[in-house]
Design a protein around this motif. Sequence first.
Motif, PDB file in Angstrom:
ATOM      1  N   GLN A  69      57.860  14.862  67.467  1.00 14.50           N
ATOM      2  CA  GLN A  69      58.474  16.092  68.312  1.00 14.50           C
ATOM      3  C   GLN A  69      57.553  16.075  69.642  1.00 14.50           C
ATOM      4  OE1 GLN A  69      58.372  19.763  66.776  1.00 14.50           O
ATOM      5  NE2 GLN A  69      56.813  19.441  65.191  1.00 14.50           N
ATOM      6  N   ARG A  71      56.270  18.595  72.954  1.00 17.24           N
ATOM      7  CA  ARG A  71      55.665  19.826  73.088  1.00 17.24           C
ATOM      8  C   ARG A  71      56.640  21.074  73.149  1.00 17.24           C
ATOM      9  NH1 ARG A  71      52.737  23.847  73.536  1.00 17.24           N
ATOM     10  NH2 ARG A  71      51.131  24.240  74.745  1.00 17.24           N
ATOM     11  N   TYR A  74      57.651  21.783  69.813  1.00 21.24           N
ATOM     12  CA  TYR A  74      56.372  22.313  68.817  1.00 21.24           C
ATOM     13  C   TYR A  74      56.024  23.581  68.974  1.00 21.24           C
ATOM     14  CZ  TYR A  74      51.756  22.187  66.608  1.00 21.24           C
ATOM     15  OH  TYR A  74      50.564  22.595  65.779  1.00 21.24           O
ATOM     16  N   SER A  84      51.732  23.917  61.618  1.00 17.87           N
ATOM     17  CA  SER A  84      52.078  22.982  61.062  1.00 17.87           C
ATOM     18  C   SER A  84      53.664  22.850  60.379  1.00 17.87           C
ATOM     19  CB  SER A  84      51.131  22.533  59.651  1.00 17.87           C
ATOM     20  OG  SER A  84      51.554  21.395  59.156  1.00 17.87           O
ATOM     21  N   GLN A  91      52.646  14.430  60.969  1.00 14.69           N
ATOM     22  CA  GLN A  91      53.046  15.182  62.153  1.00 14.69           C
ATOM     23  C   GLN A  91      52.442  14.707  63.783  1.00 14.69           C
ATOM     24  OE1 GLN A  91      53.827  19.551  61.428  1.00 14.69           O
ATOM     25  NE2 GLN A  91      52.186  18.885  59.844  1.00 14.69           N
ATOM     26  N   VAL A  93      52.812  15.010  67.901  1.00 14.33           N
ATOM     27  CA  VAL A  93      53.584  16.060  68.981  1.00 14.33           C
ATOM     28  C   VAL A  93      52.923  15.334  70.222  1.00 14.33           C
ATOM     29  CG1 VAL A  93      53.219  18.131  69.990  1.00 14.33           C
ATOM     30  CG2 VAL A  93      53.300  18.107  67.557  1.00 14.33           C
ATOM     31  N   SER A 101      44.558  19.742  69.086  1.00 15.61           N
ATOM     32  CA  SER A 101      45.766  20.386  68.116  1.00 15.61           C
ATOM     33  C   SER A 101      45.024  21.662  67.523  1.00 15.61           C
ATOM     34  CB  SER A 101      46.073  19.294  66.874  1.00 15.61           C
ATOM     35  OG  SER A 101      46.887  19.785  66.004  1.00 15.61           O
ATOM     36  N   VAL A 106      48.391  18.184  62.322  1.00 20.13           N
ATOM     37  CA  VAL A 106      49.192  17.736  63.777  1.00 20.13           C
ATOM     38  C   VAL A 106      48.242  16.835  64.573  1.00 20.13           C
ATOM     39  CG1 VAL A 106      50.505  18.495  65.468  1.00 20.13           C
ATOM     40  CG2 VAL A 106      50.478  20.002  63.341  1.00 20.13           C
TER      41      VAL A 106
END
Length: 194
Positions: A69, A71, A74, A84, A91, A93, A101, A106
Amino acid sequence: MRKLTYFVACSIDGFIGDPGGDAGPFMPFVDEEFLACLTAEYPETIASQGRRALGVDDLENRVFDTVVQGRASYQLALDIGVTSPYAHLRQYVASRTLAESPDPAVRIVADDIVGTVRELKAEDGEFGIYLCGGSQLAGELIDEVDELVVKTYPVVLGSGLPMFGSGFDVGAFTLDEMRLFGNGVLVRTYRRKR
């Protein structure tokens, strides 16, 4: 080779959220019938907090084991104190602004998200990769997208975040499946023509 699926909600006019990125206008269409489909076919696309609220936190993954995904997507989780958001998936990002992180589960990818996705796709495994969102990120990854699952909600936003937020060459896809729900939601699945 694993596939990257852009599983996305959009308006009739192709926006995934209002100009601020809010997908709130779609929420009234997430009814019992549509939710039953999601939990049966794509349970891993429901964020961990939603899974707990629905009492389906114990559902096994059916399609994906990894989520990528942007930013901004997130940040929606971070804004409500969730570090999370997809704890049931690996995951990633894409972010050039997060130095580290906020959660060990993540992984932040600061550069070469395309290379990272190619590495993920090259892994062995029965599950695919869920491209969760981010108009800009989808635009950057369009050449890596193997499948589109487009949930079109019966609403026109007029402006907002487009499905693909950056320039790219035309990519052709083939319609594999189409399903209409009683609330007017149309879900189409497309496969990239190679």
